[in-house]
Design a protein around this motif. Structure first.
Motif, PDB file in Angstrom:
ATOM      1  N   SER A   1       0.829  -1.201   0.000  1.00 42.27           N
ATOM      2  CA  SER A   1       0.000   0.000   0.000  1.00 42.27           C
ATOM      3  C   SER A   1       0.860   1.247   0.000  1.00 42.27           C
ATOM      4  CB  SER A   1      -0.843  -0.028   1.272  1.00 42.27           C
ATOM      5  OG  SER A   1      -1.400   1.230   1.524  1.00 42.27           O
ATOM      6  N   CYS A   2       0.300   2.323  -0.549  1.00 40.31           N
ATOM      7  CA  CYS A   2       0.997   3.607  -0.511  1.00 40.31           C
ATOM      8  C   CYS A   2       1.124   4.108   0.928  1.00 40.31           C
ATOM      9  CB  CYS A   2       0.260   4.638  -1.348  1.00 40.31           C
ATOM     10  SG  CYS A   2      -1.330   5.102  -0.652  1.00 40.31           S
ATOM     11  N   THR A   3       0.475   3.422   1.842  1.00 43.94           N
ATOM     12  CA  THR A   3       0.580   3.814   3.248  1.00 43.94           C
ATOM     13  C   THR A   3       2.038   3.741   3.724  1.00 43.94           C
ATOM     14  OG1 THR A   3      -0.515   3.548   5.380  1.00 43.94           O
ATOM     15  CG2 THR A   3       0.145   1.536   4.283  1.00 43.94           C
TER      16      THR A   3
ATOM     17  N   ASN B   1      -5.526   4.262  -3.942  1.00 41.36           N
ATOM     18  CA  ASN B   1      -6.858   3.998  -3.388  1.00 41.36           C
ATOM     19  C   ASN B   1      -7.769   3.303  -4.409  1.00 41.36           C
ATOM     20  OD1 ASN B   1      -5.669   6.038  -1.583  1.00 41.36           O
ATOM     21  ND2 ASN B   1      -7.673   6.016  -0.613  1.00 41.36           N
TER      22      ASN B   1
ATOM     23  N   GLN C   1     -15.802   2.220   6.021  1.00 41.58           N
ATOM     24  CA  GLN C   1     -14.717   3.082   6.519  1.00 41.58           C
ATOM     25  C   GLN C   1     -14.123   3.896   5.370  1.00 41.58           C
ATOM     26  OE1 GLN C   1     -13.899   2.872   9.964  1.00 41.58           O
ATOM     27  NE2 GLN C   1     -15.754   1.630   9.897  1.00 41.58           N
ATOM     28  N   ASN C   2     -14.243   3.351   4.167  1.00 44.02           N
ATOM     29  CA  ASN C   2     -13.615   3.994   3.011  1.00 44.02           C
ATOM     30  C   ASN C   2     -14.584   4.951   2.326  1.00 44.02           C
ATOM     31  OD1 ASN C   2     -12.195   0.926   2.889  1.00 44.02           O
ATOM     32  ND2 ASN C   2     -10.848   2.694   2.827  1.00 44.02           N
ATOM     33  N   LEU C   3     -14.006   5.897   1.618  1.00 47.36           N
ATOM     34  CA  LEU C   3     -14.800   7.007   1.086  1.00 47.36           C
ATOM     35  C   LEU C   3     -15.875   6.582   0.079  1.00 47.36           C
ATOM     36  CD1 LEU C   3     -15.307  10.054   0.846  1.00 47.36           C
ATOM     37  CD2 LEU C   3     -13.496  10.138  -0.886  1.00 47.36           C
TER      38      LEU C   3
ATOM     39  N   LEU D   1     -22.769  12.087   4.403  1.00 47.29           N
ATOM     40  CA  LEU D   1     -21.352  11.740   4.420  1.00 47.29           C
ATOM     41  C   LEU D   1     -20.609  12.769   5.266  1.00 47.29           C
ATOM     42  CD1 LEU D   1     -18.753  10.375   3.009  1.00 47.29           C
ATOM     43  CD2 LEU D   1     -18.992  12.197   1.328  1.00 47.29           C
TER      44      LEU D   1
ATOM     45  N   CYS E   1      -8.583  16.342   1.865  1.00 47.28           N
ATOM     46  CA  CYS E   1      -7.409  15.500   1.565  1.00 47.28           C
ATOM     47  C   CYS E   1      -7.382  15.059   0.101  1.00 47.28           C
ATOM     48  CB  CYS E   1      -7.465  14.216   2.377  1.00 47.28           C
ATOM     49  SG  CYS E   1      -7.224  14.417   4.122  1.00 47.28           S
TER      50      CYS E   1
ATOM     51  N   TYR F   1      -7.110   7.857  -6.756  1.00 44.57           N
ATOM     52  CA  TYR F   1      -8.139   6.816  -6.812  1.00 44.57           C
ATOM     53  C   TYR F   1      -7.965   6.001  -8.084  1.00 44.57           C
ATOM     54  CZ  TYR F   1     -10.100   9.367  -2.929  1.00 44.57           C
ATOM     55  OH  TYR F   1     -10.261   9.965  -1.703  1.00 44.57           O
TER      56      TYR F   1
ATOM     57  N   ARG G   1      -9.806  13.282  10.464  1.00 47.44           N
ATOM     58  CA  ARG G   1      -9.758  11.919  10.998  1.00 47.44           C
ATOM     59  C   ARG G   1      -8.329  11.641  11.435  1.00 47.44           C
ATOM     60  NH1 ARG G   1     -11.471   6.911   7.126  1.00 47.44           N
ATOM     61  NH2 ARG G   1      -9.590   7.531   5.994  1.00 47.44           N
TER      62      ARG G   1
ATOM     63  N   ILE H   1      -3.442  11.053   6.065  1.00 51.33           N
ATOM     64  CA  ILE H   1      -2.372  11.739   5.348  1.00 51.33           C
ATOM     65  C   ILE H   1      -3.019  12.906   4.595  1.00 51.33           C
ATOM     66  CG2 ILE H   1      -0.682  11.422   3.469  1.00 51.33           C
ATOM     67  CD1 ILE H   1      -0.065   9.726   5.935  1.00 51.33           C
TER      68      ILE H   1
ATOM     69  N   VAL I   1      -1.484  12.484  -1.083  1.00 49.29           N
ATOM     70  CA  VAL I   1      -0.553  11.530  -1.683  1.00 49.29           C
ATOM     71  C   VAL I   1      -1.105  11.081  -3.028  1.00 49.29           C
ATOM     72  CG1 VAL I   1      -1.532   9.495  -0.459  1.00 49.29           C
ATOM     73  CG2 VAL I   1       0.824   9.429  -1.276  1.00 49.29           C
TER      74      VAL I   1
HETATM   75  C1  UD1 Z   1      -5.987   4.167   3.852  1.00 46.02           C
HETATM   76  C2  UD1 Z   1      -4.583   3.926   3.433  1.00 46.02           C
HETATM   77  C3  UD1 Z   1      -4.522   2.773   2.479  1.00 46.02           C
HETATM   78  C4  UD1 Z   1      -5.225   1.570   3.055  1.00 46.02           C
HETATM   79  C5  UD1 Z   1      -6.658   1.919   3.354  1.00 46.02           C
HETATM   80  C6  UD1 Z   1      -7.333   0.725   3.991  1.00 46.02           C
HETATM   81  C7  UD1 Z   1      -3.161   5.933   3.316  1.00 46.02           C
HETATM   82  C8  UD1 Z   1      -2.717   7.082   2.498  1.00 46.02           C
HETATM   83  N1  UD1 Z   1      -4.021   5.088   2.749  1.00 46.02           N
HETATM   84  O1  UD1 Z   1      -6.649   4.728   2.777  1.00 46.02           O
HETATM   85  O2  UD1 Z   1      -3.206   2.442   2.237  1.00 46.02           O
HETATM   86  O3  UD1 Z   1      -5.165   0.495   2.168  1.00 46.02           O
HETATM   87  O4  UD1 Z   1      -6.654   3.008   4.271  1.00 46.02           O
HETATM   88  O5  UD1 Z   1      -8.647   1.002   4.340  1.00 46.02           O
HETATM   89  O6  UD1 Z   1      -2.763   5.727   4.429  1.00 46.02           O
HETATM   90  N2  UD1 Z   1     -12.964  10.222   3.901  1.00 46.02           N
HETATM   91  C9  UD1 Z   1     -13.970  11.101   4.270  1.00 46.02           C
HETATM   92  N3  UD1 Z   1     -15.116  10.592   4.776  1.00 46.02           N
HETATM   93  C10 UD1 Z   1     -15.338   9.247   4.926  1.00 46.02           C
HETATM   94  C11 UD1 Z   1     -14.300   8.350   4.536  1.00 46.02           C
HETATM   95  C12 UD1 Z   1     -13.120   8.873   4.037  1.00 46.02           C
HETATM   96  O7  UD1 Z   1     -13.831  12.315   4.155  1.00 46.02           O
HETATM   97  O8  UD1 Z   1     -16.406   8.856   5.413  1.00 46.02           O
HETATM   98  C13 UD1 Z   1     -11.715  10.766   3.319  1.00 46.02           C
HETATM   99  C14 UD1 Z   1     -10.471  10.430   4.127  1.00 46.02           C
HETATM  100  O9  UD1 Z   1     -10.225  11.436   5.061  1.00 46.02           O
HETATM  101  C15 UD1 Z   1      -9.420  10.389   3.017  1.00 46.02           C
HETATM  102  C16 UD1 Z   1     -10.181   9.932   1.785  1.00 46.02           C
HETATM  103  O10 UD1 Z   1     -11.543  10.147   2.070  1.00 46.02           O
HETATM  104  O11 UD1 Z   1      -8.950  11.661   2.768  1.00 46.02           O
HETATM  105  C17 UD1 Z   1      -9.967   8.475   1.480  1.00 46.02           C
HETATM  106  O12 UD1 Z   1     -10.214   7.706   2.649  1.00 46.02           O
HETATM  107  P1  UD1 Z   1     -10.295   6.123   2.654  1.00 46.02           P
HETATM  108  O13 UD1 Z   1     -11.161   5.650   1.559  1.00 46.02           O
HETATM  109  O14 UD1 Z   1     -10.622   5.684   4.046  1.00 46.02           O
HETATM  110  O15 UD1 Z   1      -8.829   5.656   2.270  1.00 46.02           O
HETATM  111  P2  UD1 Z   1      -7.411   6.105   2.911  1.00 46.02           P
HETATM  112  O16 UD1 Z   1      -7.567   6.474   4.317  1.00 46.02           O
HETATM  113  O17 UD1 Z   1      -6.770   7.049   1.976  1.00 46.02           O
END
Ligand code: UD1
Length: 344
Positions: A127-129, A182, A201-203, A218, A232, A236, A298, A302, A305
């Motif tokens: 991961s880019c993490t 992402n 958990q993901n966007l 959201l 941020c 994608y 949150r 980061i 990136v």
């Molecule tokens: C992170 C890790 C990635 C990992 C993934 C696993 C980094 C850069 N990336 O992804 O390596 O595989 O977690 O789950 O560390 N957001 C909102 N509202 C929401 C959800 C997300 O605003 O309800 C925003 C977050 O703040 C972020 C972006 O959307 O800026 C993407 O978030 P998300 O989809 O959770 O992925 P990452 O956190 O980037």
């Protein structure tokens, strides 16, 4: 006849899309998955797309003897693509041992058993993490790996080191480490896609569930970052594009296209997109509103990136092709399909 590829975590989000692409490239596949974060019906979706039902073994790779039995009973396995892992950053902070067991012990078991099974190629999901907040963007594979911000991130770093040490020690296999940015979207047929357990958990799953009315609104985590609009920025990448990179990586190792025993590639588009830009692109593309509010940052996020994907483009011969708009449309089509099927 092409070799068989063992796909751990093959009923998961990226795994299932990769099985589709492997089958379409002529590989046979065996999926190993413990179904801890996925559903057996994923196999139906794969079969609908390709016409082939992949072989499936329900197994937790922490069970080394069980894994040994699977490897012993099969011949012709040429490579492993290892997706199976836990991936919730927040959960990893509270349950570190679960993450080290699921992400590290499983890796040790696989690497230990590969030589006796005669398996020569190993693709690892990283991961880019590992870059944390890079000093310069877009980030290349040569950027320093920074101290991880979570046990999840740490497992990816440690796993990369373990693989590097094994190759250095001369263990009889090659490896390609793929650092994903992402991954979003779904197969264009909407027969496979992302199926989050509970509250996403993901966007993007949160965006599509909000558009569907499953979530009232959201939360955008912060608008005070040093970016174009304060939200941020991420890179994608379409999940089918990402899946295709795995096929290219497997081909590269099995066809001896490289003299290197270990290679690392960024898998991204090279384009940074802010959270607000993504919401806007979704609304414009689908015509559906996504109610949102700005909330505080949150923890552990980061700021920005995105990838420099040049090495993957030139050396691996893979390029992300799908546009953000089409990818978001595929995510929306999938969400609508889930509704038709009464799932969400
Ligand atoms: C992170 C890790 C990635 C990992 C993934 C696993 C980094 C850069 N990336 O992804 O390596 O595989 O977690 O789950 O560390 N957001 C909102 N509202 C929401 C959800 C997300 O605003 O309800 C925003 C977050 O703040 C972020 C972006 O959307 O800026 C993407 O978030 P998300 O989809 O959770 O992925 P990452 O956190 O980037």
């Amino acid at each position: 006849m092409k070799k068989t590829i063992l796909v751990t975590g093959g009923t998961g989000y990226i795994g299932s899309h990769t099985v589709v692409e492997l089958q379409q490239a002529g590989y046979e596949t065996i999926i190993i998955d413990n179904l801890s974060n996925s559903n057996i019906e994923v196999l139906d979706g794969i079969e609908k797309i390709t016409g082939i039902r992949p072989e499936f073994v329900r197994l937790d790779i922490n069970d080394k003897e069980g894994l040994r039995d699977v490897l012993k009973s099969r011949t012709g396995i040429g490579g492993i693509i290892h997706f199976a892992a836990s991936k919730a950053v927040g959960e990893s902070v509270h349950k570190p041992l679960l993450y080290y067991r699921n992400n590290i012990v499983t890796l040790l078991n696989l690497l230990d058993l590969m030589p006796e099974a005669g398996i020569e190629a190993f693709v690892f999901s990283s991961s880019c993490t590992v870059y944390g907040q890079p000093d310069s963007l877009p980030v290349t594979e040569d950027a320093p790996v920074l101290p991880a911000l979570s046990p999840y991130g740490n497992t990816k770093q440690i796993a990369e080191e373990i693989i590097r040490d094994c190759i250095h020690a001369g263990l009889p296999f090659k490896s390609i480490i793929l650092r994903y940015f992402n991954p979003i979207g779904a197969h264009p047929s909407a027969e496979t896609g992302e199926l989050p357990n509970g509250i996403p958990q993901n966007l993007v799953p949160f965006v599509t569930q909000t558009a569907m009315g499953i979530r009232p609104e959201l939360s955008v985590f912060g608008n005070d970052y040093n970016t174009v609009d304060g939200s941020c920025i991420r890179d994608y990448i379409n999940v089918t594009d990402l899946a295709k990179a795995h096929v290219t990586a497997v081909n590269r190792m099995l066809e001896n296209k490289s003299r290197e025993k270990l290679e690392i590639f960024n898998l991204g588009t090279g384009r940074g997109v802010s959270v607000l830009e993504l919401i806007n692109a979704f609304e414009t593309g689908t015509g559906v509103k996504v109610p949102y509010k700005i909330v505080s940052r949150r923890e552990g996020d980061i700021e920005k990136v995105w990838a420099n994907p040049e090495r993957a483009n030139k050396v691996l011969g893979w390029t992300a092709k799908e546009t953000l708009e089409d990818t978001l449309a595929s995510a929306w089509k999938w969400q609508k399909r889930l509704r038709e099927r009464g799932i969400q």
